[in-house]
Design a protein around this motif. Structure first.
Motif, PDB file in Angstrom:
ATOM      1  N   TRP A 157      28.682  62.847  24.471  1.00  0.00           N
ATOM      2  CA  TRP A 157      27.741  62.461  23.515  1.00  0.00           C
ATOM      3  C   TRP A 157      27.061  60.944  24.207  1.00  0.00           C
ATOM      4  O   TRP A 157      25.806  60.993  24.297  1.00  0.00           O
ATOM      5  CB  TRP A 157      28.318  62.261  22.165  1.00  0.00           C
ATOM      6  CG  TRP A 157      27.616  61.151  21.338  1.00  0.00           C
ATOM      7  CD1 TRP A 157      28.082  60.218  20.676  1.00  0.00           C
ATOM      8  CD2 TRP A 157      26.246  61.526  20.821  1.00  0.00           C
ATOM      9  NE1 TRP A 157      27.007  59.509  19.880  1.00  0.00           N
ATOM     10  CE2 TRP A 157      25.856  60.583  19.820  1.00  0.00           C
ATOM     11  CE3 TRP A 157      25.212  62.635  20.970  1.00  0.00           C
ATOM     12  CZ2 TRP A 157      24.730  60.306  19.305  1.00  0.00           C
ATOM     13  CZ3 TRP A 157      23.953  62.346  20.210  1.00  0.00           C
ATOM     14  CH2 TRP A 157      23.587  61.060  19.579  1.00  0.00           C
ATOM     15  N   LEU A 158      27.694  60.369  24.550  1.00  0.00           N
ATOM     16  CA  LEU A 158      27.215  58.784  25.095  1.00  0.00           C
ATOM     17  C   LEU A 158      26.346  59.119  26.288  1.00  0.00           C
ATOM     18  O   LEU A 158      25.640  58.088  26.619  1.00  0.00           O
ATOM     19  CB  LEU A 158      28.146  57.975  25.161  1.00  0.00           C
ATOM     20  CG  LEU A 158      29.082  57.398  23.626  1.00  0.00           C
ATOM     21  CD1 LEU A 158      30.049  56.218  23.930  1.00  0.00           C
ATOM     22  CD2 LEU A 158      27.933  57.069  22.605  1.00  0.00           C
ATOM     23  N   GLY A 159      26.607  60.088  27.235  1.00  0.00           N
ATOM     24  CA  GLY A 159      25.790  60.264  28.211  1.00  0.00           C
ATOM     25  C   GLY A 159      24.608  61.334  27.795  1.00  0.00           C
ATOM     26  O   GLY A 159      23.513  61.296  28.482  1.00  0.00           O
TER      27      GLY A 159
ATOM     28  N   GLU B 164      18.191  52.402  35.276  1.00  0.00           N
ATOM     29  CA  GLU B 164      17.403  51.705  34.703  1.00  0.00           C
ATOM     30  C   GLU B 164      17.142  51.881  33.176  1.00  0.00           C
ATOM     31  O   GLU B 164      16.128  51.280  32.528  1.00  0.00           O
ATOM     32  CB  GLU B 164      15.843  51.938  35.204  1.00  0.00           C
ATOM     33  CG  GLU B 164      15.966  51.949  36.782  1.00  0.00           C
ATOM     34  CD  GLU B 164      14.530  52.514  37.345  1.00  0.00           C
ATOM     35  OE1 GLU B 164      13.520  51.811  37.167  1.00  0.00           O
ATOM     36  OE2 GLU B 164      14.521  53.688  38.168  1.00  0.00           O
ATOM     37  N   PHE B 165      18.206  52.470  32.547  1.00  0.00           N
ATOM     38  CA  PHE B 165      17.855  52.827  31.095  1.00  0.00           C
ATOM     39  C   PHE B 165      17.731  51.647  30.420  1.00  0.00           C
ATOM     40  O   PHE B 165      16.741  51.430  29.578  1.00  0.00           O
ATOM     41  CB  PHE B 165      18.986  53.397  30.726  1.00  0.00           C
ATOM     42  CG  PHE B 165      19.004  54.188  29.202  1.00  0.00           C
ATOM     43  CD1 PHE B 165      18.642  55.209  28.810  1.00  0.00           C
ATOM     44  CD2 PHE B 165      19.604  53.198  28.313  1.00  0.00           C
ATOM     45  CE1 PHE B 165      18.373  55.633  27.487  1.00  0.00           C
ATOM     46  CE2 PHE B 165      19.229  53.561  26.753  1.00  0.00           C
ATOM     47  CZ  PHE B 165      18.581  54.728  26.585  1.00  0.00           C
TER      48      PHE B 165
ATOM     49  N   GLY C 259      22.666  54.174  30.727  1.00  0.00           N
ATOM     50  CA  GLY C 259      22.523  53.615  32.178  1.00  0.00           C
ATOM     51  C   GLY C 259      23.984  53.418  32.627  1.00  0.00           C
ATOM     52  O   GLY C 259      23.986  53.033  34.081  1.00  0.00           O
ATOM     53  N   ARG C 260      25.022  53.524  32.195  1.00  0.00           N
ATOM     54  CA  ARG C 260      26.374  53.472  32.807  1.00  0.00           C
ATOM     55  C   ARG C 260      26.646  54.495  33.702  1.00  0.00           C
ATOM     56  O   ARG C 260      26.236  55.583  33.553  1.00  0.00           O
ATOM     57  CB  ARG C 260      27.521  53.157  31.695  1.00  0.00           C
ATOM     58  CG  ARG C 260      27.247  52.044  30.852  1.00  0.00           C
ATOM     59  CD  ARG C 260      28.125  51.812  29.980  1.00  0.00           C
ATOM     60  NE  ARG C 260      27.801  50.719  29.028  1.00  0.00           N
ATOM     61  CZ  ARG C 260      28.467  50.290  27.979  1.00  0.00           C
ATOM     62  NH1 ARG C 260      29.679  50.914  27.733  1.00  0.00           N
ATOM     63  NH2 ARG C 260      28.260  49.188  27.122  1.00  0.00           N
ATOM     64  N   THR C 261      27.756  54.145  34.553  1.00  0.00           N
ATOM     65  CA  THR C 261      27.901  55.209  35.606  1.00  0.00           C
ATOM     66  C   THR C 261      28.819  56.424  35.213  1.00  0.00           C
ATOM     67  O   THR C 261      29.086  57.345  36.085  1.00  0.00           O
ATOM     68  CB  THR C 261      28.796  54.299  36.625  1.00  0.00           C
ATOM     69  OG1 THR C 261      29.967  53.844  36.473  1.00  0.00           O
ATOM     70  CG2 THR C 261      27.893  53.190  37.329  1.00  0.00           C
ATOM     71  N   GLY C 262      29.430  56.440  34.229  1.00  0.00           N
ATOM     72  CA  GLY C 262      30.185  57.530  33.707  1.00  0.00           C
ATOM     73  C   GLY C 262      31.773  57.144  33.909  1.00  0.00           C
ATOM     74  O   GLY C 262      32.644  58.284  33.698  1.00  0.00           O
ATOM     75  N   ASP C 263      32.274  56.150  34.393  1.00  0.00           N
ATOM     76  CA  ASP C 263      33.551  55.990  34.689  1.00  0.00           C
ATOM     77  C   ASP C 263      34.196  55.166  33.481  1.00  0.00           C
ATOM     78  O   ASP C 263      35.325  54.854  33.514  1.00  0.00           O
ATOM     79  CB  ASP C 263      33.722  55.185  35.980  1.00  0.00           C
ATOM     80  CG  ASP C 263      33.295  53.781  35.905  1.00  0.00           C
ATOM     81  OD1 ASP C 263      32.732  53.364  34.930  1.00  0.00           O
ATOM     82  OD2 ASP C 263      33.475  53.074  36.837  1.00  0.00           O
ATOM     83  N   VAL C 264      33.465  55.166  32.454  1.00  0.00           N
ATOM     84  CA  VAL C 264      33.951  54.486  31.147  1.00  0.00           C
ATOM     85  C   VAL C 264      34.381  53.035  31.260  1.00  0.00           C
ATOM     86  O   VAL C 264      35.654  52.642  31.050  1.00  0.00           O
ATOM     87  CB  VAL C 264      35.178  55.341  30.410  1.00  0.00           C
ATOM     88  CG1 VAL C 264      35.333  54.836  28.828  1.00  0.00           C
ATOM     89  CG2 VAL C 264      34.628  56.836  30.251  1.00  0.00           C
ATOM     90  N   ASN C 265      33.690  52.223  31.935  1.00  0.00           N
ATOM     91  CA  ASN C 265      33.760  50.970  32.306  1.00  0.00           C
ATOM     92  C   ASN C 265      35.000  50.695  33.044  1.00  0.00           C
ATOM     93  O   ASN C 265      35.799  49.771  32.746  1.00  0.00           O
ATOM     94  CB  ASN C 265      33.682  50.292  30.865  1.00  0.00           C
ATOM     95  CG  ASN C 265      32.259  50.127  30.311  1.00  0.00           C
ATOM     96  OD1 ASN C 265      31.256  50.418  30.931  1.00  0.00           O
ATOM     97  ND2 ASN C 265      32.154  49.736  29.097  1.00  0.00           N
ATOM     98  N   GLY C 266      35.296  51.507  34.015  1.00  0.00           N
ATOM     99  CA  GLY C 266      36.262  51.493  34.794  1.00  0.00           C
ATOM    100  C   GLY C 266      37.736  51.908  34.360  1.00  0.00           C
ATOM    101  O   GLY C 266      38.868  51.908  35.084  1.00  0.00           O
TER     102      GLY C 266
ATOM    103  N   GLY D 242      36.211  57.875  38.582  1.00  0.00           N
ATOM    104  CA  GLY D 242      34.930  58.124  39.090  1.00  0.00           C
ATOM    105  C   GLY D 242      34.179  58.466  37.733  1.00  0.00           C
ATOM    106  O   GLY D 242      34.630  58.504  36.600  1.00  0.00           O
ATOM    107  N   ASN D 243      32.963  59.186  38.083  1.00  0.00           N
ATOM    108  CA  ASN D 243      32.137  59.603  36.949  1.00  0.00           C
ATOM    109  C   ASN D 243      32.657  60.978  36.229  1.00  0.00           C
ATOM    110  O   ASN D 243      32.838  62.139  36.789  1.00  0.00           O
ATOM    111  CB  ASN D 243      30.968  60.111  37.573  1.00  0.00           C
ATOM    112  CG  ASN D 243      29.951  60.580  36.629  1.00  0.00           C
ATOM    113  OD1 ASN D 243      29.826  60.240  35.257  1.00  0.00           O
ATOM    114  ND2 ASN D 243      29.299  61.715  36.850  1.00  0.00           N
TER     115      ASN D 243
END
Length: 562
Positions: A302-304, A323-324, A388-395, A399-400
């Motif tokens: 959902w957040l993605g 760039e979001f 705009g985050r990378t998909g790794d749930v902030n580390g 990975g994504n």
């Protein structure tokens, strides 16, 4: 042509069997599992074509593979490359048919005399979260016990380091029942604070004659793995900790239960799910669970999804997702009227803004009361802050973990997408999740433990209808999982007419605790409490949906009929 971003080579997927086109394959349903089986048989480029194909072309491709492969085996691996803009549908069908005429996607059996390939050693996967170091310290002033109860606090060693515990027992408690409370999200904070359940839940538990215990966990961020492992360890050792810290020996609990909210709801649901019960370092046989407003692995879907839909509808779909945040003010003002710098979320400027609202409604649970109140709430900003985050749930992941290759975005509710929806789905950027981002582990549960709906104890949930942060959709996915696993008779769900996240009244907490404990301790059939239907769109869309278990009137909402 859809824009493709892929960071997955598909290794480790299951081999293709005769289920490639098993059951019924509707045109716009997910094809992710089928694609994985194709990858496993060596046809990696076929899988890539599937990703890049238009939705209307995927079914023909898969049918060609199925018809040519049925009843045969692939004698050698085939590789071919086709670029999406270089072929027409008939050419693809012919090419795929020719490729597989002499064999089929492997079912796992082989006549080859060639030796099996040697599996190389896989290096230990690390992630950013492994480098974080947390500190836990009890506050100078400790909370007081409720009337007629005793309360204990202390420190113990958790998965990531030190963790704090809270433990409250009613006077005269003889060990008959301990409920583990699992706290919500603690933010991106290296300091761990004391965890205490809300006053209403806490009072209902003590009044029922049960004790409760809670862990701070040994980590913050979205560390649900530490949440499960630290909570389970505390459950098994709380009496030893109290004896160590207070020189008091209390009776061992004869029953363990678990309940929590938000991230804690994820942990409570995951703690009774079969995969996690088998893999946790500290095995606790919970007799029941009460996950409240629970998140789970699909929270990050959902957040993605929502920020990407906003980018596409506002005309910025060709910009990089990173760039979001930079683009957010312009995107919002493009889609909605503004009151100074504040968006009027329920006043879209035109069709694109209306479509964003409709897609958000469908992604969060479909047509239902109170959705608009949640959409216009402050949690709109919380959700957009994750864009705009990378998909790794902030580390937390290696990975994504986000992918939308097989996601279909709808603003209508007809059985099939219309022409404009098809065009939108072909245009929006697609991302593949890394299949190794959240792997199974040999030393406990996954980094983000899965909630599959695979449990064998009574589970009672409660969720607000307007929650825009952790949406009601999670309840529908939970029900679907329980049905797939054949244990939906053990799941009762309640919808609450409130606009916020975990916005439950004292009366709602009390009714839930009382009904849950009566069910757990009674007959699983005759003492099963009432709940709400969550999957029937007509029922959920009714203007009075959620009235049965809502206790108390929320300001600004239409009252339920008497």
């Amino acid at each position: 042509m859809a824009r493709i971003v892929s960071n997955s080579d598909g290794e480790g997927c299951e081999s293709v069997g005769t289920t490639v086109m098993g059951g019924h394959m509707r045109l716009f349903l997910s094809f992710g599992s089928i694609r994985k089986r194709i990858i496993a048989s060596g046809l990696v480029e076929v899988s890539n074509v599937l990703i890049e194909a238009r939705f209307t072309e995927r079914l023909t491709i898969l049918r060609a593979l199925w018809l040519a492969c049925l009843g045969k085996q692939l004698k050698e691996k085939w590789r071919f490359t086709l670029r999406i803009h270089q072929w027409r549908l008939t050419a693809v069908t012919m090419a795929l048919s020719a490729i597989v005429l002499s064999g089929c996607l492997s079912s796992g059996d082989s006549d080859s005399d060639e030796p099996a390939p040697v599996t190389p050693e896989v290096p230990e996967v690390t992630r950013e979260h492994d480098e974080r170091s947390f500190t836990a310290e009890l506050p100078a002033t400790l909370p007081a016990a409720l009337a007629g109860a005793r309360i204990y606090f202390g420190e113990y060693e958790g998965l990531q380091g030190a963790a704090l515990y809270s433990f409250e027992v009613p006077e005269g408690w003889d060990g008959d029942g301990l409920i583990m409370w699992t706290r919500g999200y603690g933010g991106e904070n290296l300091k761990l604070g004391l965890s205490m359940p809300g006053a209403a839940w806490r009072q209902a538990v003590i009044d029922a004659g049960y004790a409760w215990a809670a862990s701070s966990y040994s980590a913050n961020w979205y560390d649900a793995r530490a949440g499960i492992e630290d909570t389970n360890k505390l459950a098994l050792n709380i009496m030893e900790y109290v004896e160590r810290d207070y020189s008091q020996r209390l009776p061992a609990p004869s029953q363990y239960l678990i309940s929590g909210a938000s991230l804690g709801g994820h942990i409570a649901a995951a703690a009774v799910d079969r995969e996690n019960m088998e893999r946790t370092q500290f095995k606790v046989n919970y007799a029941g669970a009460a996950p409240l407003c629970q998140a789970e692995q699909n929270q990050f879907q959902w957040l993605g999804d929502y920020p990407r839909v906003m980018m596409e509808l506002s005309g910025f779909g060709d910009r990089d997702y990173s760039e979001f945040q930079e683009l957010l003010p312009e995107m919002v003002s493009t889609l909605f009227t503004m009151n100074g710098t504040t968006p009027n979320w329920l006043d879209p400027r035109g069709q694109e803004g209306e479509r964003l609202i409709a897609i958000a409604r469908n992604l969060t649970g479909g047509e239902r009361p109170i959705f608009e109140n949640g959409f216009a709430s402050s949690f709109q900003n919380v959700v957009l802050a994750t864009g705009g985050r990378t998909g790794d749930v902030n580390g937390i992941l290696a990975g994504n973990g986000y992918g939308n290759v097989d996601q279909v975005y709808r603003w209508t509710n007809d059985p099939e997408p219309d022409a404009e929806e098809i065009e939108f789905n072909e245009r929006i950027a697609r991302v593949s999740a890394d299949p190794d981002a959240n792997p199974l582990r040999d030393d406990g549960v996954r980094w983000i433990p899965l909630v599959n709906g695979d449990f064998d104890v009574p589970v009672l949930t409660m969720h607000t209808l307007g929650d825009f942060y952790v949406p009601f959709r999670h309840q529908q996915l939970y029900r679907e999982g329980a049905q797939e696993n054949g244990n939906d008779n053990l799941l009762v769900q309640r919808a609450i007419r409130a606009p916020s996240h975990c916005d439950f009244s004292a009366g709602e907490y009390r009714e839930l605790v009382e009904d849950w404990l009566a069910w757990v301790n009674g007959d699983v059939v005759t003492d099963k409490p009432d709940g709400d239907e969550v999957l029937d769109p007509t029922v959920v869309a009714d203007s009075n949906y959620g009235c049965d278990f809502t206790v108390g009137q929320r300001p600004g909402l239409r009252a339920c009929p008497l």
